[in-house]
Design a protein around this motif. Structure first.
Motif, short mmCIF file in Angstrom:
data_model
loop_
_atom_site.label_atom_id
_atom_site.label_comp_id
_atom_site.label_asym_id
_atom_site.label_seq_id
_atom_site.Cartn_x
_atom_site.Cartn_y
_atom_site.Cartn_z
N ASP A 117 -1.39 6.16 5.41
CA ASP A 117 -1.70 5.30 4.28
C ASP A 117 -2.49 6.09 3.26
O ASP A 117 -3.40 6.85 3.63
CB ASP A 117 -2.54 4.10 4.72
N MET A 121 0.84 -1.18 0.00
CA MET A 121 0.00 0.00 0.00
C MET A 121 0.88 1.24 0.00
O MET A 121 1.87 1.32 0.72
CB MET A 121 -0.90 -0.01 1.23
N SER A 122 0.52 2.22 -0.80
CA SER A 122 1.25 3.49 -0.85
C SER A 122 1.11 4.22 0.48
O SER A 122 0.07 4.14 1.14
CB SER A 122 0.72 4.38 -1.97
N VAL A 123 2.18 4.92 0.84
CA VAL A 123 2.15 5.74 2.05
C VAL A 123 2.57 7.16 1.68
O VAL A 123 3.24 7.38 0.67
CB VAL A 123 3.06 5.18 3.17
N ASP A 182 5.61 2.14 -0.62
CA ASP A 182 5.30 1.41 0.61
C ASP A 182 6.16 1.93 1.76
O ASP A 182 6.99 2.83 1.57
CB ASP A 182 5.51 -0.10 0.41
N GLN A 183 5.97 1.35 2.94
CA GLN A 183 6.72 1.77 4.13
C GLN A 183 8.23 1.61 3.94
O GLN A 183 9.01 2.45 4.40
CB GLN A 183 6.32 0.93 5.34
#
Length: 102
Positions: free
Chosen positions: A99, A1-3, A67-68
């Motif tokens: 997020d 997931m993009s952050v 991501d993270q």
């Protein structure tokens, strides 16, 4: 997931912000030291806080990462970026990491 990482520069009495330096020099430092890990960057200059209201922020920089792990790698290289803050502002920036949901 993009952050995302948002860096928020609030306006308060006695604070200053040099938009020219920020846009011409600081943003280039971000790209140089963090850029390989960044998906997208958006910088918004505050112009109003609503109809007939002054802006509450000088600027908000929104940086998105895949991501993270990508954000973590970018932050490891952020030392020179953070050290550059006194060159354009005396504001203590606020940060929001989150997020991306939309």
């Amino acid at each position: 997931m993009s952050v995302s990482l948002q860096v928020i520069y609030p306006i308060s009495e006695g604070t200053t912000f040099d938009y020219g330096y920020y846009s011409q020099t600081h943003i280039k430092l971000v790209a140089e030291h963090m850029g390989p890990h960044i998906e997208k960057t958006l910088v918004t200059k505050g112009v109003a806080g609503g109809p007939d209201l002054p802006p509450p922020f000088y600027a908000i920089a929104t940086i998105t990462f895949a991501d993270q792990a990508a954000m973590g790698a970018a932050l490891k290289g952020a030392g020179p970026v953070m050290a550059d803050l006194p060159n354009f502002t005396n504001v203590q920036p606020q940060m929001l990491i989150g997020d991306v949901i939309g």
